[in-house]
Design an enzyme around this catalytic site. Structure first.
Site, PDB file in Angstrom:
ATOM      1  N   GLY A  59     -14.962 -56.172  -7.199  1.00 40.77           N
ATOM      2  CA  GLY A  59     -15.929 -55.447  -6.385  1.00 40.77           C
ATOM      3  C   GLY A  59     -17.066 -56.304  -5.856  1.00 40.77           C
ATOM      4  O   GLY A  59     -17.628 -56.006  -4.805  1.00 40.77           O
ATOM      5  N   GLU A  60     -17.449 -57.370  -6.538  1.00 43.05           N
ATOM      6  CA  GLU A  60     -18.611 -58.143  -6.130  1.00 43.05           C
ATOM      7  C   GLU A  60     -18.325 -58.917  -4.843  1.00 43.05           C
ATOM      8  O   GLU A  60     -17.279 -59.552  -4.699  1.00 43.05           O
ATOM      9  CB  GLU A  60     -19.017 -59.126  -7.235  1.00 43.05           C
ATOM     10  CG  GLU A  60     -19.496 -58.442  -8.506  1.00 43.05           C
ATOM     11  CD  GLU A  60     -18.367 -58.105  -9.448  1.00 43.05           C
ATOM     12  OE1 GLU A  60     -17.219 -58.067  -8.980  1.00 43.05           O
ATOM     13  OE2 GLU A  60     -18.629 -57.876 -10.638  1.00 43.05           O
ATOM     14  N   ALA A  61     -19.280 -58.881  -3.909  1.00 43.75           N
ATOM     15  CA  ALA A  61     -19.076 -59.502  -2.593  1.00 43.75           C
ATOM     16  C   ALA A  61     -18.849 -61.005  -2.703  1.00 43.75           C
ATOM     17  O   ALA A  61     -18.016 -61.574  -1.996  1.00 43.75           O
ATOM     18  CB  ALA A  61     -20.295 -59.219  -1.705  1.00 43.75           C
ATOM     19  N   LYS A  75     -17.496 -62.738  -5.127  1.00 45.34           N
ATOM     20  CA  LYS A  75     -16.153 -63.044  -5.613  1.00 45.34           C
ATOM     21  C   LYS A  75     -15.109 -62.809  -4.521  1.00 45.34           C
ATOM     22  O   LYS A  75     -14.162 -63.576  -4.371  1.00 45.34           O
ATOM     23  CB  LYS A  75     -15.832 -62.195  -6.842  1.00 45.34           C
ATOM     24  CG  LYS A  75     -16.624 -62.577  -8.081  1.00 45.34           C
ATOM     25  CD  LYS A  75     -16.191 -61.761  -9.278  1.00 45.34           C
ATOM     26  CE  LYS A  75     -16.972 -62.172 -10.522  1.00 45.34           C
ATOM     27  NZ  LYS A  75     -16.573 -61.386 -11.709  1.00 45.34           N
ATOM     28  N   ILE A  76     -15.284 -61.723  -3.760  1.00 39.84           N
ATOM     29  CA  ILE A  76     -14.368 -61.449  -2.649  1.00 39.84           C
ATOM     30  C   ILE A  76     -14.431 -62.575  -1.636  1.00 39.84           C
ATOM     31  O   ILE A  76     -13.401 -63.042  -1.123  1.00 39.84           O
ATOM     32  CB  ILE A  76     -14.696 -60.092  -1.999  1.00 39.84           C
ATOM     33  CG1 ILE A  76     -14.426 -58.952  -2.988  1.00 39.84           C
ATOM     34  CG2 ILE A  76     -13.883 -59.892  -0.732  1.00 39.84           C
ATOM     35  CD1 ILE A  76     -14.803 -57.584  -2.467  1.00 39.84           C
TER      36      ILE A  76
END
Length: 391
Positions: A150-152, A154-155
């Site tokens: 979910g974390e931006a 990491k994406i």
């Protein structure tokens, strides 16, 4: 040569006994022999003693080798069992903290530190949570194999890593990795817009092409490429697997036991490999480790387990009801059309990969089995009624 064959061949002992008897019976005659003949007989006697010593030494060496082989097999089985335990612990650590899990596996020499080997381990994913895989890759088969974290940040790192790898494997498709990065996000947004029922105004092909103008280092991507992507997503959406409360690999985070076993079942009795999870006094089996729903559930209440023999499979054990012979065990399974139906087994026959694993499963199942006193009371009453009726 004939004398040597008789001394060492399959009738060696018989030859030796006959020779001793003959020497005793003809001892008096030997006194009449010439010194050369007596010397030859003495050589034969000494040769016989040497052969007997050699035979005894060979027997001892063979016994030693057999003992070493037996010890080796036992040690190898013990090593395999210990390795499986460490691997299970490493996977649980990975699901809690992916980085520490990988470090644990490498430290215990269960996983090579090479990037290719780590990638293969994550790709197989047996017993690993999809979110944990996504988290690990974010720190460092794309949408189909794991769930995006979910974390931006990491994406962003994951999408960038994907773009770099894609351009490396497919040179010439895009002018830069940034093009692949932007287009990948555009495809995800297109998939959501086309197939999310909450989006009322669906994007057209022309709008998708317009969205992606100038992303190829200032130039446009070929319209044929964008058209094919649009049609492919519109005709068949891709779904990102989710880890939620219905995901049993997450729900059963700390099972009593889990692993691959073979189960005998079906109308035509066949062996099928299934992923089994033992938890909460139930035995669940899945077709794949990543399945959200089990193919079957076997409540263990009032059941027994024992080792069994099967002509087609080794290391088998049976689940059965001791007080209800001929009756179907209370269980359920998913039918071929997706419906949940009652099971029709009078007993379950299951095969483990090794004898040691079979014994460990039996031990774990016995520890998990619970008994209902009311059930035993009713079963006893039914048995008594059956006996009275027969009399």
């Amino acid at each position: 040569n004939t004398l040597l064959f008789l001394s060492t061949g399959p009738r060696a002992e018989e030859f030796h006994r006959e020779a001793e008897t003959a020497m005793e019976d003809n001892q008096e005659e030997f006194s009449d022999l010439t010194p050369e003949e007596q010397e030859e007989i003495e050589r034969v006697r000494l040769h016989k003693e040497e052969l007997q010593n050699d035979i005894q030494r060979l027997k001892m060496e063979i016994a030693k080798v057999i003992t070493e082989l037996e010890n080796f097999n036992y040690t190898e089985e013990s090593t395999t069992a210990e390795r499986n335990k460490l691997m299970a612990m490493g996977k649980k650590k990975f699901n809690t903290d992916p980085k520490k899990g990988i470090e644990y596996l490498i430290k215990n020499k269960l996983l090579s530190p090479k990037e290719e080997d780590v990638a293969k381990f994550l790709y197989k994913g047996e017993g690993l949570h999809k979110t944990a895989i996504g988290d690990y890759l974010g720190q460092r088969q794309f949408l189909w194999s794991f769930r995006l974290p979910g974390e931006a940040q990491k994406i962003d790192r994951m999408m960038e890593a994907f773009a770099i790898r894609y351009c490396h494997c497919n040179p010439g498709v895009f002018q830069s990795t940034d093009t692949c990065y932007v287009l990948s996000f555009a495809i995800i947004m297109l998939n959501t817009s086309l197939h999310n029922p909450n989006v009322k105004e669906k994007p057209t092909l022309e709008r998708f092409i317009t969205m992606n103008r100038g992303i190829n280092n200032g130039g446009d991507l070929p319209q044929e490429l964008l058209r094919n992507l649009y049609e492919s997503i519109r005709n068949e959406p891709f779904k990102i697997p989710e880890d939620d409360g219905n995901d049993l690999t997450h729900t059963f985070f700390n099972p009593d036991r889990e692993g691959w076993l073979s189960k005998l079942g079906g109308r035509v009795k066949t062996w099928k490999r299934r992923w089994f999870i033992l938890t909460d006094n139930c035995l669940y089996y899945f077709e794949y480790t990543t399945d959200k729903e089990p193919r079957g559930i076997i409540p263990l209440e009032n059941l027994c387990v024992k080792p069994s023999e099967d002509s087609r499979k080794l290391n088998c054990f049976d689940l059965y009801s001791p007080n209800s012979k001929g009756h179907t065990i209370k269980a359920c399974k998913t039918d071929t059309d997706g419906r949940v139906v009652e099971g029709n087994h009078q007993f379950y026959r299951i095969s483990a990969p090794s004898r040691e694993e079979r014994d460990e499963w039996i031990k774990s199942i016995r520890a998990s089995i619970s008994r209902d006193p009311f059930y035993d009371m009713v079963a006893s009453r039914k048995k008594k009624l059956t006996v009275n009726k027969s009399n």
